[in-house]
Design a protein around this motif. Structure first.
Motif, short mmCIF file in Angstrom:
data_model
loop_
_atom_site.label_atom_id
_atom_site.label_comp_id
_atom_site.label_asym_id
_atom_site.label_seq_id
_atom_site.Cartn_x
_atom_site.Cartn_y
_atom_site.Cartn_z
N TYR A 126 -3.35 4.57 -0.90
CA TYR A 126 -4.28 5.10 0.45
C TYR A 126 -4.18 6.55 0.95
O TYR A 126 -3.38 7.23 -0.74
CB TYR A 126 -3.86 4.84 1.24
CG TYR A 126 -2.11 4.90 2.10
CD1 TYR A 126 -1.52 6.30 2.53
CD2 TYR A 126 -1.37 4.06 2.08
CE1 TYR A 126 -0.52 6.24 3.21
CE2 TYR A 126 -0.35 3.78 2.38
CZ TYR A 126 0.59 5.40 2.62
OH TYR A 126 1.98 5.89 2.89
N ASP A 127 -4.93 7.52 1.26
CA ASP A 127 -4.58 9.03 0.90
C ASP A 127 -4.91 9.37 2.80
O ASP A 127 -5.12 8.92 3.65
CB ASP A 127 -5.44 9.50 0.31
CG ASP A 127 -6.97 9.28 0.38
OD1 ASP A 127 -7.51 9.39 1.24
OD2 ASP A 127 -8.19 9.47 -0.83
N LEU B 135 -6.89 7.18 7.58
CA LEU B 135 -5.70 7.15 7.18
C LEU B 135 -5.88 5.41 7.84
O LEU B 135 -5.84 4.43 7.41
CB LEU B 135 -4.27 7.24 7.25
CG LEU B 135 -3.34 6.43 6.38
CD1 LEU B 135 -4.11 5.94 5.05
CD2 LEU B 135 -2.45 7.61 6.50
N THR C 77 1.12 -0.95 -0.09
CA THR C 77 0.30 -0.09 0.48
C THR C 77 0.85 1.01 -0.35
O THR C 77 2.25 1.39 0.98
CB THR C 77 -1.27 0.27 1.01
OG1 THR C 77 -1.50 0.77 1.10
CG2 THR C 77 0.09 -0.11 2.58
N CYS D 159 1.16 6.02 -0.81
CA CYS D 159 0.50 7.10 -1.28
C CYS D 159 0.76 7.84 -2.21
O CYS D 159 1.88 7.07 -2.78
CB CYS D 159 0.55 8.22 0.11
SG CYS D 159 2.04 8.87 0.52
N GLN E 2 -8.28 3.48 6.89
CA GLN E 2 -8.35 2.87 5.54
C GLN E 2 -7.52 1.48 5.86
O GLN E 2 -7.52 0.70 5.13
CB GLN E 2 -7.18 3.75 4.74
CG GLN E 2 -8.49 4.85 4.58
CD GLN E 2 -7.41 5.89 3.42
OE1 GLN E 2 -6.85 5.55 2.76
NE2 GLN E 2 -7.79 7.49 3.48
N PHE E 3 -6.43 1.96 6.72
CA PHE E 3 -5.41 0.68 6.85
C PHE E 3 -5.99 -0.41 7.42
O PHE E 3 -5.69 -1.79 7.19
CB PHE E 3 -4.55 0.82 8.32
CG PHE E 3 -3.08 1.70 7.39
CD1 PHE E 3 -2.77 1.38 6.09
CD2 PHE E 3 -2.44 2.39 7.63
CE1 PHE E 3 -2.43 2.43 4.89
CE2 PHE E 3 -1.01 3.14 7.36
CZ PHE E 3 -0.81 3.20 5.78
N CYS F 143 -9.40 1.18 -4.36
CA CYS F 143 -7.82 1.81 -3.88
C CYS F 143 -7.32 0.70 -4.88
O CYS F 143 -6.16 1.04 -4.05
CB CYS F 143 -7.99 1.08 -2.08
SG CYS F 143 -8.43 0.06 -1.78
N ARG G 9 -6.66 9.45 -3.43
CA ARG G 9 -7.74 8.36 -4.26
C ARG G 9 -8.95 8.92 -5.10
O ARG G 9 -9.33 8.16 -6.17
CB ARG G 9 -9.07 7.24 -3.15
CG ARG G 9 -7.56 6.62 -2.54
CD ARG G 9 -7.95 5.38 -1.75
NE ARG G 9 -8.76 5.71 -0.61
CZ ARG G 9 -9.06 5.25 0.02
NH1 ARG G 9 -8.53 4.15 0.38
NH2 ARG G 9 -10.30 4.77 1.09
N THR H 252 1.68 8.34 7.64
CA THR H 252 1.71 7.24 7.49
C THR H 252 1.92 6.08 8.98
O THR H 252 1.27 5.11 9.70
CB THR H 252 2.68 6.69 6.71
OG1 THR H 252 2.06 7.34 5.49
CG2 THR H 252 2.47 5.50 6.37
#
Length: 160
Positions: free
Chosen positions: A83-84, A92, A21, A23, A95-96, A53, A39, A135
């Motif tokens: 990811y953004d 984030l 993954t 950015c 998202q993870f 994604c 995204r 991140t």
């Protein structure tokens, strides 16, 4: 590419395609419109649990002014996910978590090839450790063990 090299160095020899993954945060040197990409700036991303994604070999495009330098799944042999930072570190983190659950990953390994993630701020040539810091904060908040850890055994997968 750095994540794939780190995967090999950590002794991960899972024969399935690696899960990576990343950015898209372009620099002025290579893009007249620098900064983070979301995204929604891309077309043709594959869906994972209903979220756009996954970077696909052919249809993923960046149609706006400027350029993006996402790695190609075709060239790397990996499954690549974008990811953004639209929701900050908390967004984030979500998202993870959703991606790891969808892919049945048990670990999250953070790889920063440039080293900005450990910067203090006054280092010569340092541009912006913001993407790396966000991140790392999100990865640590995700609840996945051994962020940055070594090789694991078992059938579950890691996302780098």
């Amino acid at each position: 590419m750095g994540a794939l090299l780190a995967r090999r160095a950590l002794g991960d020899n899972d024969e399935r395609p690696p899960l990576v993954t990343t950015c898209a945060w372009e620099r002025l040197r290579i893009d007249p419109v620098p900064g983070p990409r979301t995204r929604t700036d891309f077309t043709g991303l594959g869906l994972v649990s209903g979220e756009p994604c996954e970077v696909l070999p052919a249809p993923t495009r960046f149609p706006r002014a400027g350029r993006s330098f996402l790695a190609s799944p075709r060239q790397s042999g990996a499954r690549i996910f974008l990811y953004d930072f639209e929701g900050g570190a908390e967004g984030l983190t979500g998202q993870f978590q959703r991606l790891a659950m969808s892919l049945e990953a048990s670990h999250l390994v953070v790889v920063d090839v440039g080293g900005d993630i450990v910067a203090r701020g006054p280092e010569p040539g340092l541009r912006s450790p913001l993407a790396d810091s966000l991140t790392l904060a999100a990865a640590l908040g995700s609840g996945y063990p051994d962020v940055g850890g070594g090789p694991r055994t078992g059938r579950r997968r890691r996302v780098a």
